[in-house]
Structure formats: structure tokens, C-alpha cells
Design an enzyme around this catalytic site. Structure first.
Site, mmCIF file in Angstrom:
data_model
loop_
_atom_site.group_PDB
_atom_site.id
_atom_site.type_symbol
_atom_site.label_atom_id
_atom_site.label_comp_id
_atom_site.label_asym_id
_atom_site.label_seq_id
_atom_site.Cartn_x
_atom_site.Cartn_y
_atom_site.Cartn_z
ATOM 1 N N LYS A 1 0.563 4.060 6.867
ATOM 2 C CA LYS A 1 -0.050 4.965 5.909
ATOM 3 C C LYS A 1 0.508 6.371 6.110
ATOM 4 O O LYS A 1 1.230 6.656 7.065
ATOM 5 C CB LYS A 1 -1.581 5.012 6.092
ATOM 6 C CG LYS A 1 -2.304 3.686 5.892
ATOM 7 C CD LYS A 1 -2.313 3.242 4.450
ATOM 8 C CE LYS A 1 -3.123 1.971 4.233
ATOM 9 N NZ LYS A 1 -2.465 0.764 4.800
ATOM 10 N N SER B 1 0.808 -1.223 0.000
ATOM 11 C CA SER B 1 0.000 0.000 0.000
ATOM 12 C C SER B 1 0.842 1.275 0.000
ATOM 13 O O SER B 1 0.319 2.356 -0.271
ATOM 14 C CB SER B 1 -0.945 0.016 1.204
ATOM 15 O OG SER B 1 -0.221 0.105 2.418
#
Length: 290
Positions: free
Chosen positions: A118, A81
Site C-alpha cells: 500500500k 489494490s
């Protein structure tokens, strides 16, 4: 720290730790010893950490004490990600606790007991979001989770050690050995030169042709005149501008070695000229191997 190998005779010997440190210091590179334990999480950070770090009895990784200024724990990355931030599955991220975080910081967060890596940011309504750096993954709104807090900011990335598949190495070795046994014929050379002649823009680039033919065993090393003789035989209707005296000037530095060892930092030509020479050598070699 892995020991550095040095060439001695026909084999590779391994330097001792003391020799390795001395080698790097002689090059002006400061080395630090990994002598301090730092918690290492291979499957995400558990909910109980870092609230009670003294109770941690899991896996550790050794790092230099100096790194504690920028690292409280290390987490193994799982998933892709954050690939566009150059953080890939299998990498390790060093994480440092902080009292505040800025938009754009890459963080490790705990969302309903599950850790995630993230980028942190606020939107125009001051809502907090965690954004993946990969368009294949959706942004995460922090408010959608019952329990959410940031464990720390990523301060560094340790890349996984590069390795080449053994099957790939075996294939390349077999190709090289087969090439060394394969006799390169006059017709093979003629057809290959016809394909690349348009890329020979100046007379000195004939040195590349000479070098490739030496590498494949068609010419003997130092037989500069041999290239002109062969080209005259194979192309009697053409008068190529081949000056063997140019080859002496070109056959220096990394250009005196196998083409696989050519290095722009140690070559008689640089920049675009180096790239043109290397491209010609690569293309001609490929044609002779096909």
C-alpha cells in the site's frame, strides 16, 4: 536475460548470450548479468523476515549485484489494490529496507502477521495510514492492528512478461489466411470506397487506397496506374483527383511495407497526417474484410 532472436533466411535463430550482450553494447545499452541471489516471496512476506534474514531458506531470484543498492528482497504482487499506481497482480516489486518513510511511499507492511502492499501516509492527526491506489479498496488505519510495521519501500517494479493467448493468434492467422483466399470483387471495392471517400482529403491519400488494394490482392504491387483505371471504371460519373506519380513518392520507408508494419518514425508523413493515413488504411481494410 532472454536471448534476442535474429532473422536469417526464412526462420528465426536464437542469439547466444555473448552475441546478445554484444548486440546491446553495439546499441549503447549497458547490460548487467544477474549473478546475485535475492530472497523472493511469492505468497507474501512471512513474519520472521527480515528480522533474521540469515535463516531464510526459501526461494531466491537472480539479480545484478548493482541492484542490491535498491533491493533487499522481491515480492510477487497478489491482487489489484495498487493498479492505479501501475502495479498489477503478477508483477514483482523490489523492496528496500529503510529507517524512515515519507508520505506517498509505496511500502510492504506486515499487519498482524499478514503482508500488504500500500501507499504510506499520515493524516492531519498524525495517524499512520496505508492507502490502496484503487478506489475499490478502503484505506487501512495502522492503529487498528495489534502488530504493525513496515518491511520496506518499493524501489522498482518488474512487470510480468507479456504474452498473447494461443487461441487469439490462431484466430488472427485463420482470418489472414481466409482473407488471402477470398477474392475481392469490384463491387466490394466500390462499396468500401464509398464508405471512406469522405476521409480522402488530399490527392496523395489515394495512395492508401492503392496500398490496401495491393494488400488484399486486388491490385498488383507497383501498378499505380491500375488504381486510377479501376476507379474510373467503378465510378464513371466521378473524376477523382488521382495522380499515380504521387504514389512513387509515398511508396517509401515503412509505407513500402504491409500496412501492419507502418511506423510513424519511419514514414513519409508524420503526426496527424500519419494518423489520418493509418486510420483510412485500417477502416478500408476492415470494410473489405467484413
Amino acid at each position: 536475460m532472454k536471448n534476442v532472436s535474429k532473422r536469417k533466411g526464412t526462420g528465426l535463430n536464437v542469439l547466444s548470450m555473448e552475441e546478445t550482450l554484444a548486440f546491446f553494447e553495439s546499441k549503447g545499452i549497458k547490460c548487467e548479468v544477474c549473478d546475485t541471489q535475492v530472497p523472493y516471496f511469492t505468497d507474501g512476506v512471512p513474519a520472521g523476515y527480515p528480522e533474521a534474514p540469515g535463516d531464510y531458506d526459501g526461494e531466491y531470484v537472480m539479480m545484478p549485484k548493482e541492484f542490491l543498492k535498491m533491493c533487499d528482497f522481491v515480492v510477487a504482487v497478489r491482487g489489484m489494490s495498487m493498479k492505479d499506481a501501475d502495479i498489477y497482480d503478477g508483477d514483482d516489486v523490489m523492496v528496500k529496507n529503510s529507517d524512515s518513510y515519507d508520505d506517498g511511499d509505496v511500502v510492504v507492511a506486515l499487519l498482524d502477521g499478514e503482508s500488504t502492499l500500500k501507499a504510506y501516509c499520515h493524516d492531519e492527526n498524525n495517524e499512520e495510514w496505508l492507502i490502496p491506489d484503487n478506489d475499490s479498496f478502503p484505506p487501512i488505519r495502522v492503529a487498528d492492528y495489534t502488530s504493525a510495521y513496515i518491511l520496506g519501500r518499493v524501489t522498482g517494479v518488474r512487470k510480468k512478461a507479456p504474452r498473447t493467448k494461443f487461441s487469439t493468434m490462431r484466430r488472427r492467422l485463420m482470418e489472414t489466411r481466409q482473407m488471402s483466399k477470398r477474392k475481392v470483387t469490384d463491387e466490394m471495392v466500390r462499396q468500401a470506397v464509398i464508405q471512406v471517400i469522405k476521409d480522402i482529403k488530399v490527392s496523395r491519400m489515394w495512395f492508401v487506397v492503392y496500398h490496401v488494394l495491393v494488400d488484399v490482392g486486388y491490385l498488383k504491387t507497383g501498378n499505380y496506374e491500375g488504381l486510377k483505371t479501376k476507379m474510373d471504371e467503378l465510378f464513371p460519373d466521378n473524376d477523382f483527383a488521382i495522380n499515380p506519380r504521387d504514389f512513387c513518392r509515398m511508396d517509401v520507408l515503412s509505407f513500402s511495407k504491409s500496412i501492419s508494419l507502418w511506423d510513424e518514425q519511419n514514414a513519409p508523413v508524420i503526426g496527424k497526417r500519419f494518423q489520418d493515413y493509418l486510420r483510412l488504411a485500417t477502416d478500408l481494410t476492415a470494410l473489405l474484410r467484413s
